[in-house]
Design a protein around this motif. Sequence first.
Motif, short mmCIF file in Angstrom:
data_model
loop_
_atom_site.label_atom_id
_atom_site.label_comp_id
_atom_site.label_asym_id
_atom_site.label_seq_id
_atom_site.Cartn_x
_atom_site.Cartn_y
_atom_site.Cartn_z
N ASP A 77 0.79 -1.02 0.10
CA ASP A 77 0.09 -0.08 -0.01
C ASP A 77 1.02 1.15 -0.10
O ASP A 77 0.82 2.06 0.68
N VAL A 78 1.82 1.16 -0.93
CA VAL A 78 2.84 2.55 -1.27
C VAL A 78 1.82 3.62 -1.80
O VAL A 78 1.45 3.45 -2.89
N LYS A 79 1.67 4.70 -1.35
CA LYS A 79 1.11 5.77 -1.58
C LYS A 79 1.30 7.13 -1.03
O LYS A 79 1.95 6.97 0.20
N GLY A 80 1.04 8.25 -1.27
CA GLY A 80 1.13 9.52 -0.83
C GLY A 80 0.79 9.46 0.69
O GLY A 80 1.35 10.04 1.61
N ASP A 81 -0.29 9.07 0.99
CA ASP A 81 -0.75 9.00 2.40
C ASP A 81 -0.05 8.47 3.41
O ASP A 81 -0.27 8.53 4.55
N ASN A 82 0.79 7.48 2.87
CA ASN A 82 1.45 6.58 3.73
C ASN A 82 2.86 7.22 3.82
O ASN A 82 3.76 6.29 4.54
N ILE A 83 3.32 8.27 3.35
CA ILE A 83 4.52 8.77 3.57
C ILE A 83 4.34 10.05 4.52
O ILE A 83 3.46 11.09 4.23
N ARG A 84 5.35 10.19 5.40
CA ARG A 84 5.28 11.38 6.34
C ARG A 84 6.62 12.05 6.13
O ARG A 84 7.63 11.25 6.12
N VAL A 85 6.53 13.31 5.70
CA VAL A 85 7.95 14.02 5.57
C VAL A 85 8.06 15.10 6.73
O VAL A 85 7.15 16.01 6.69
N HIS A 86 9.22 15.15 7.07
CA HIS A 86 9.48 16.10 8.17
C HIS A 86 9.81 17.34 7.59
O HIS A 86 10.12 17.58 6.43
N ALA A 87 9.74 18.50 8.32
CA ALA A 87 10.25 19.97 7.70
C ALA A 87 11.74 19.95 7.25
O ALA A 87 11.87 20.54 6.01
N ASP A 88 12.51 18.91 7.60
CA ASP A 88 13.70 19.19 7.01
C ASP A 88 13.99 18.04 5.91
O ASP A 88 15.18 17.84 5.53
N GLY A 89 12.76 17.40 5.52
CA GLY A 89 13.06 16.61 4.36
C GLY A 89 13.18 15.15 4.56
O GLY A 89 13.34 14.35 3.74
N HIS A 90 13.02 14.77 5.87
CA HIS A 90 13.42 13.40 6.19
C HIS A 90 11.95 12.64 6.02
O HIS A 90 11.00 13.11 6.45
N ALA A 91 11.91 11.47 5.20
CA ALA A 91 10.58 10.63 4.80
C ALA A 91 10.60 9.35 5.63
O ALA A 91 11.61 8.70 5.67
N VAL A 92 9.38 8.96 6.06
CA VAL A 92 9.29 7.84 6.60
C VAL A 92 8.12 7.03 5.97
O VAL A 92 6.85 7.71 5.73
#
Length: 461
Positions: A143-158
């Motif tokens: 279920d890879v999709k935009g809603d399942n990615i969180r991005v910190h203000a510094d650009g770190h993605a999870v």
Amino acid sequence: MSSAPDAHPPAHPQEMCIGSWRVLEYVGEGSYGVVYRVEPAEERPSGICALKLALHPGDERFAREQALLSRLDHPNVPGLRGAGEWIDAQGKRFPYLVLQWVEGSPLYEWVPHGKLTSRQALRLLAQVARALQATHAYGVHRDVKGDNIRVHADGHAVLLDFGACWYPGARPLTGSTLPPGTEPYRSPQLLRFRCQLRRGLEAHYTSRPEDDIYALGVMAYRLVTERYPPPRTDPDCLDDPERSRPARLLAPSDWATVAPVLDRLILRMLSDAPEARGTAGQLAQEMEEAAASSAPALDRPIAPAPCQLKTERASRPGPPREWTPLLRPLLLVALLGMGVVLASRPSPRLVAPFHEPSEEPPETSRDGGSVALGSAAIASALPGGVGPVELRAVSLDMPSGPIKGQKRAPCEPRGLVEINGGCWIRAEDFKPPCEKDWYEWKGSCYWPQMARGRLPTSDEQ
């Protein structure tokens, strides 16, 4: 969305504990779980965590997610901090997971300083690819999709939400022949499998890492163009003359000013052949190397670009410019005539253009498709630059009896539903509006089980 009412904690969650965790606040709710911000009830000071509580007793998805996350230790995957069961007043047991708290915004809401460059996009996508590389060592995310990615203000993605994951040896959770997922991100292989399913196939689709890679390509395409690529379907699914042809896949650079290297990588991930997409590790390395280069194009803000539809007619010399005043009235008359013809036909039901799916069960929404591209082509010829109109026809009404070639009652195999004397397959968790060639019946979506031979089955999901 259905949920178990007794799965919810009291109205003031800060006054209760779930296991050894004190609930601080409600965060949100998905299809199968509710998320809280929590802290340890006894150990202070300690870090804040996210607690994901099941909405349904004994939900085995949580055991799956726990099993996979317990094997992963990666900076772009949330760390597993604990697990347990919450018992309600009726004695029902609801599993929960405690995960590393992740600050940040959903992917499509995150744009640094209002502008995204190709270098920033490459760095972010490389992080998601690294998370998938770690995941693919044990299983698939699904279920890879935009809603399942969180991005910190510094650009770190999870990469979040492994509730739909699968790994070798995992028990099937449902009787559905299709794995969970979100419609615009489904791979061509899965769409073709679904086509065969409509034609009588009785099997389960086995998800592969290449499906996650294709979804990553869809996510990248959506990130830089703000639209989804058209779905890639098997020509065998299009032998019905009433079905519209899928739109041609345009390169991201046709829609936006992306750097050539990012353009090539996105198209590679969207390749029809799974082996042409590359592995998550290979893609991550190429993205990291590209982001580290000194190419000036990488630092230009990504902005909309004119869409160049290269057709045979466009390649021919056009009429003399002095003819334009004469052609415009003729074009308007022709369009008015088309409107009269269309008005005389039964009006299809129309719905609004597709928006980003949320963390709900899989939906059947589609991007504008060939209708949107056709509207754009007509609009470009109109004086005044009228913009494209995206309309999407939806499902058919259930017929009063079996359609031609459909299997008739009795409907013996498990999962078939008898309606008006015919055998139908219900789309699990799909709600109207259904896809164009699906049928709607009492708030659910169906497609006919055709009277054909059984095909070999694959592994269960």
